[in-house]
Design a protein around this motif. Structure first.
Motif, short mmCIF file in Angstrom:
data_model
loop_
_atom_site.label_atom_id
_atom_site.label_comp_id
_atom_site.label_asym_id
_atom_site.label_seq_id
_atom_site.Cartn_x
_atom_site.Cartn_y
_atom_site.Cartn_z
N PHE A 165 30.42 37.47 11.15
CA PHE A 165 29.63 36.30 10.76
C PHE A 165 29.69 36.23 9.24
CE2 PHE A 165 26.12 33.34 10.24
CZ PHE A 165 26.35 32.48 11.29
N GLN A 166 29.74 35.00 8.68
CA GLN A 166 29.87 34.87 7.22
C GLN A 166 28.75 35.65 6.54
OE1 GLN A 166 32.53 33.52 6.03
NE2 GLN A 166 33.28 32.12 7.59
N ASN A 167 29.10 36.33 5.42
CA ASN A 167 28.20 37.33 4.84
C ASN A 167 27.28 36.84 3.72
OD1 ASN A 167 29.04 39.44 6.38
ND2 ASN A 167 30.72 39.99 5.01
N ALA A 191 39.45 26.24 15.80
CA ALA A 191 40.32 27.39 16.10
C ALA A 191 39.82 28.59 15.29
CB ALA A 191 41.76 27.05 15.74
N TYR A 192 39.79 29.76 15.88
CA TYR A 192 39.22 30.97 15.28
C TYR A 192 37.72 30.72 15.03
CZ TYR A 192 44.22 31.45 14.05
OH TYR A 192 45.60 31.50 14.06
N CYS A 193 37.01 30.34 16.08
CA CYS A 193 35.65 29.79 15.92
C CYS A 193 34.57 30.85 15.74
CB CYS A 193 35.29 28.90 17.09
SG CYS A 193 35.13 29.80 18.65
N GLY A 194 34.87 32.14 16.02
CA GLY A 194 33.85 33.17 15.91
C GLY A 194 32.64 32.83 16.76
N ILE A 214 37.88 28.15 20.11
CA ILE A 214 38.59 29.29 20.68
C ILE A 214 38.50 30.48 19.72
CG2 ILE A 214 40.90 28.72 19.75
CD1 ILE A 214 41.96 29.71 22.58
N ASP A 215 38.38 31.66 20.29
CA ASP A 215 38.41 32.89 19.48
C ASP A 215 38.92 34.01 20.36
OD1 ASP A 215 36.96 33.77 16.62
OD2 ASP A 215 37.25 35.43 18.04
N ILE A 216 39.61 34.95 19.74
CA ILE A 216 40.19 36.05 20.51
C ILE A 216 39.12 37.04 20.96
CG2 ILE A 216 40.72 37.69 18.63
CD1 ILE A 216 43.61 37.70 19.98
N SER A 217 37.97 37.03 20.28
CA SER A 217 36.92 38.00 20.60
C SER A 217 35.99 37.44 21.70
CB SER A 217 36.13 38.32 19.33
OG SER A 217 34.83 38.73 19.64
N GLY A 225 40.44 33.59 23.77
CA GLY A 225 41.89 33.70 23.88
C GLY A 225 42.56 33.61 22.52
N ASN A 226 43.88 33.77 22.54
CA ASN A 226 44.68 33.65 21.34
C ASN A 226 44.63 32.21 20.84
OD1 ASN A 226 46.46 34.75 19.45
ND2 ASN A 226 47.33 35.99 21.12
N ALA A 227 44.58 31.99 19.53
CA ALA A 227 44.33 30.65 19.00
C ALA A 227 45.26 29.59 19.59
CB ALA A 227 44.45 30.68 17.48
N GLU A 228 46.57 29.96 19.79
CA GLU A 228 47.49 28.91 20.24
C GLU A 228 47.20 28.44 21.67
OE1 GLU A 228 48.62 31.83 19.00
OE2 GLU A 228 49.94 32.84 20.44
N ILE A 240 40.69 25.30 11.11
CA ILE A 240 41.38 26.60 11.26
C ILE A 240 40.69 27.58 10.33
CG2 ILE A 240 43.61 27.76 11.12
CD1 ILE A 240 44.90 25.02 10.82
N ASP A 241 40.26 28.72 10.85
CA ASP A 241 39.61 29.72 9.99
C ASP A 241 40.05 31.12 10.42
OD1 ASP A 241 37.97 31.08 8.28
OD2 ASP A 241 36.10 30.59 9.30
N PRO A 242 41.33 31.44 10.17
CA PRO A 242 41.87 32.71 10.69
C PRO A 242 41.42 33.92 9.87
CG PRO A 242 43.53 31.63 9.36
CD PRO A 242 42.33 30.72 9.36
C1 LIG Z 1 37.29 34.60 9.40
S1 LIG Z 1 36.66 34.70 11.04
C2 LIG Z 1 36.05 33.06 11.24
C3 LIG Z 1 34.99 32.88 12.29
C4 LIG Z 1 34.20 31.57 12.22
N1 LIG Z 1 35.03 30.43 11.96
C5 LIG Z 1 33.07 31.66 11.22
O1 LIG Z 1 33.20 31.09 10.12
O2 LIG Z 1 32.06 32.29 11.51
C6 LIG Z 1 38.12 34.79 11.95
C7 LIG Z 1 37.97 34.82 13.44
O3 LIG Z 1 39.28 34.79 14.01
C8 LIG Z 1 39.24 35.53 15.22
N2 LIG Z 1 40.65 35.84 15.53
C9 LIG Z 1 41.46 36.78 15.00
N3 LIG Z 1 42.70 36.68 15.51
C10 LIG Z 1 42.70 35.66 16.39
C11 LIG Z 1 43.68 35.05 17.22
N4 LIG Z 1 44.92 35.49 17.26
N5 LIG Z 1 43.31 34.01 17.96
C12 LIG Z 1 42.04 33.55 17.96
N6 LIG Z 1 41.06 34.07 17.19
C13 LIG Z 1 41.39 35.11 16.41
C14 LIG Z 1 38.33 36.70 14.92
O4 LIG Z 1 37.78 37.22 16.12
C15 LIG Z 1 37.27 36.02 14.01
O5 LIG Z 1 36.16 35.60 14.77
#
Ligand SMILES: C[S@@+](CC[C@H](N)C(=O)[O-])C[C@H]1O[C@@H](n2cnc3c(N)ncnc32)[C@H](O)[C@@H]1O
Length: 484
Positions: free
Chosen positions: A312-314, A340-343, A361-364, A388-391, A410-412
Motif C-alpha cells: 500500500f502506498q507509504n 492494471a496492477y491494482c493492488g 487486476i493484480d497478481i497478488s 492474475g498476471n496483468a496481461e 498502469i502501476d507496475p
Molecule cells: C506499485 S504496486 C501498485 C498497487 C496499486 N496500484 C496502489 O497504488 O496501491 C504494484 C502492484 O503490482 C502487482 N504486480 C506485480 N507483478 C504483477 C504482474 N505481473 N501482474 C499483475 N500485478 C502484478 C503487485 O502485487 C503490486 O500490488
C-alpha cells in the motif's frame, strides 16, 4: 542457467537496470572531462582473484583506501555525488588507472569534499564522506538536517536541501530518465514535481532489520548504511516515519533485545501504521507489526483495508492529491476504467466515479481480496477485480469494453511492464493511458517501446510529472499521461 545468473544477465541487458542507469550517469560525467571507460576501468583480475592466494599487488589494491580531496561533478540518479579523482599527485595502487571515479553520499554538485575510499569495483569506488570543505552548494543548508543518522543511514539523501530544491532535484531525475531512455520529440517538458504536504513524519511503513550479533558485538537494529558499507546502522528513531511508528519502534527494539536468543540469524521487522476503533467508536492511529493483520488507511473520504505486509502506498499525506491528479487525467469521456496492477484498489476506488465500469487486476490474490473488500467498504458497485498476471486483463477487456471509451491505469512494480503486457496494450489501443511508476527509468524504457512501436504512433504524451511520495530521499514517483 541458474535463476540468479539469468537475473544478472537480464539486468545487464536492460538499459533501465540500476547498474546501467548508474553507468550512464557516470559516462556523462566522464564525458565532461573528455574521459571514457578506458581511462578509469580497474584490472578485474587484480581486483577479484578467484580463490587463489593474493599476490602483494592484489593485497595492495584491496588495501587501496586513501583519503582524497575532490570536487563533485554531478549527482547519480541514486543520489550519490560523482567525482573523478586524478591520481597524478598521489601514489596509486597497481591496477588503478590515473583517473578513478568516486561515488560519495550526502554531497551536492560543485562541492569540494574529503572522502575515504571504502572499496573499489571495476569502474568506480564507493566512498564515505568525511567533510564538505568548500564551494558549498547554494542548495545546501545543514541546519535543515533533523536526523542524527543522516549521512550514515542509506534511507535519506537530501535532508540538507530546502524542500523546493528537493523538488527540483527530483524533476531533474525524471528529465534525466527520459533523456537517457526515451529521448523522443513526443516527450513534453517535464512538469514541476507534485510536493508532499508532509515532509517529515510521513512514512506509514518502515522495515528495520538486524543480524544476530556474534560474540560481544552490539545489537544493531536499523537500516543499511549509506555508501554501500556492510551491515546495519543502529537506528533508535526515524523522523520520516509517522508518530505511531516512531513510538512503537522504541518498544519493538526493547522486545528484540530481550528475546535476541530466540533468533537464529536475524530478521526484518514490519512497522505499519493503521487505524483502529477505540471504545467510543472513534478511529485512532496506531501501529501493527503483524504482516497478516488487517491495516486501515484513510484517503480523504475513502477507507482502505489491506494485509499489513502487502503493498500500500507509504505516504498517506499525499494520497488525496496523488489520486485526484490521476482522476483529473482520466478526463470525462471515459466509460471503462482498467486498473492494471491494482493492488488493494487505491485507484479503482478513488476514481470509481470516473467510469461506468471498472476492471482491476493484480497478481497478488490477497491484494485482490482487499480490493474487493475496499469496493464493498466504500459502497462501490461498478468494480470487478481479478487475481492474475496483468496481461490476463485484456481477455475480459476486449469483450466487455470499447477502446475508444477506455482509460487504462498502469502501476507496475519497479521492474516495469513486460513486453507481453505492452504488446497487448498496443493491440487493444485504449483512448487514454495513465502510467504510474516508482521507477521512472523503467517507465521511460517502457514508453519508448510503446511509442516507437507502429501501433503506438497515434499516441501523444500529454504530460509527465514527478510526485514526491518520499521526501528527503532521491526516490520519485512518476506519472505519464498518454492519449490518442
Ligand atoms: C506499485 S504496486 C501498485 C498497487 C496499486 N496500484 C496502489 O497504488 O496501491 C504494484 C502492484 O503490482 C502487482 N504486480 C506485480 N507483478 C504483477 C504482474 N505481473 N501482474 C499483475 N500485478 C502484478 C503487485 O502485487 C503490486 O500490488
Amino acid at each position: 542457467m541458474s535463476k540468479l545468473k539469468s537475473k544478472k544477465l537480464r539486468a545487464q541487458l536492460d538499459p533501465a537496470s540500476e547498474e546501467n542507469v548508474l553507468k550512464s550517469d557516470i559516462f556523462k560525467a566522464l564525458a565532461t572531462r573528455g574521459l571514457t571507460w578506458d581511462d578509469v576501468a580497474v584490472d578485474m583480475a587484480l581486483l577479484r582473484p578467484k580463490r587463489q592466494k593474493l599476490t602483494p599487488e592484489q593485497l595492495q589494491l584491496r588495501a587501496h583506501k586513501p583519503i582524497v580531496s575532490t570536487s563533485i561533478i554531478d549527482l547519480t540518479s541514486h543520489g550519490d555525488g560523482i567525482a573523478i579523482y586524478d591520481h597524478k599527485a598521489t601514489p596509486r595502487a597497481p591496477g588503478i588507472r590515473r583517473f578513478e571515479v568516486l561515488l560519495i553520499p550526502s554531497v551536492l554538485p560543485g562541492e569540494q569534499v574529503s572522502a575515504k575510499i571504502r572499496y573499489t569495483e571495476q569502474f568506480w569506488s564507493r566512498c564515505d564522506l568525511l567533510s564538505v570543505d568548500s564551494h558549498f552548494s547554494p542548495m545546501r543548508n545543514n541546519d535543515l538536517v533533523q536526523c542524527k543518522y543522516f549521512g550514515q543511514c542509506s534511507g535519506c539523501q537530501f535532508q540538507m536541501v530546502p524542500y523546493p530544491d528537493q523538488l527540483i532535484l527530483l524533476r531533474n531525475t525524471v528529465k534525466r530518465a527520459y533523456e537517457t531512455l526515451c529521448d523522443l520529440p513526443k516527450i513534453p517538458q517535464i512538469l514541476p514535481t507534485m510536493p508532499s504536504p508532509q515532509q517529515f513524519m510521513y512514512r506509514t511503513k518502515i522495515t528495520p532489520h538486524f543480524s544476530k550479533p556474534k560474540n560481544d558485538e552490539p545489537l544493531k537494529i536499523g537500516f543499511n548504511m549509506a555508501g554501500g558499507a556492510p551491515g546495519e546502522i543502529d537506528i533508535e528513531d526515524c523522523i520520516i516515519a509517522t508518530q505511531p511508528i516512531r513510538d512503537s519502534m522504541k518498544q519493538e527494539r526493547l522486545n528484540i533485545a530481550a528475546n535476541i536468543d530466540k533468533y537464529k540469524n536475524g530478521a526484518t521487522l514490519l512497522l505499519r501504521e493503521t487505524y483502529k476503533l477505540d471504545d467510543n467508536g472513534q478511529f485512532y492511529p496506531t501501529t501493527t507489526t503483524d504482516n497478516n493483520e488487517t491495516a486501515t488507511t484513510f484517503v480523504g473520504k475513502w477507507r482502505f483495508e489491506y494485509f499489513a505486509g502487502d503493498f500500500f502506498q507509504n505516504n498517506a499525506s499525499i494520497l488525496v492529491d496523488f489520486t485526484n491528479y490521476v482522476k483529473q487525467n482520466i478526463g470525462t469521456n471515459i466509460k471503462y476504467l482498467v486498473d492494471a496492477y491494482c493492488g488493494a484498489g487505491l485507484f479503482s476506488v478513488t476514481c470509481s466515479d470516473s467510469a461506468e465500469r471498472i476492471l482491476g487486476i493484480d497478481i497478488s490474490a490477497p491484494s485482490i481480496k482487499s480490493a474487493k473488500r475496499n469496493a464493498e467498504l466504500n459502497n462501490i458497485k461498478n468494480a470487478t477485480f481479478i487475481a492474475g498476471n496483468a496481461e490476463a486483463i485484456f481477455e475480459p477487456v476486449k469483450t466487455e469494453t470499447e477502446p475508444d471509451l477506455t482509460a487504462v491505469i498502469i502501476d507496475p512494480p519497479r521492474k516495469g511492464c513486460d513486453t507481453k503486457f505492452l504488446n497487448q496494450l498496443l493491440e487493444f489501443s485504449p483512448k487514454k493511458i495513465i502510467y504510474i511508476s516508482c521507477n521512472v527509468f523503467t517507465q521511460a524504457r517502457d514508453l519508448k517501446y510503446f511509442l516507437t512501436h507502429p501501433s503506438g504512433a497515434p499516441y501523444t504524451v500529454e504530460s509527465v510529472r514527478g510526485v514526491d511520495l518520499f521526501p528527503q530521499t532521491r526516490h520519485v514517483e512518476s506519472i505519464a499521461v498518454l492519449s490518442r
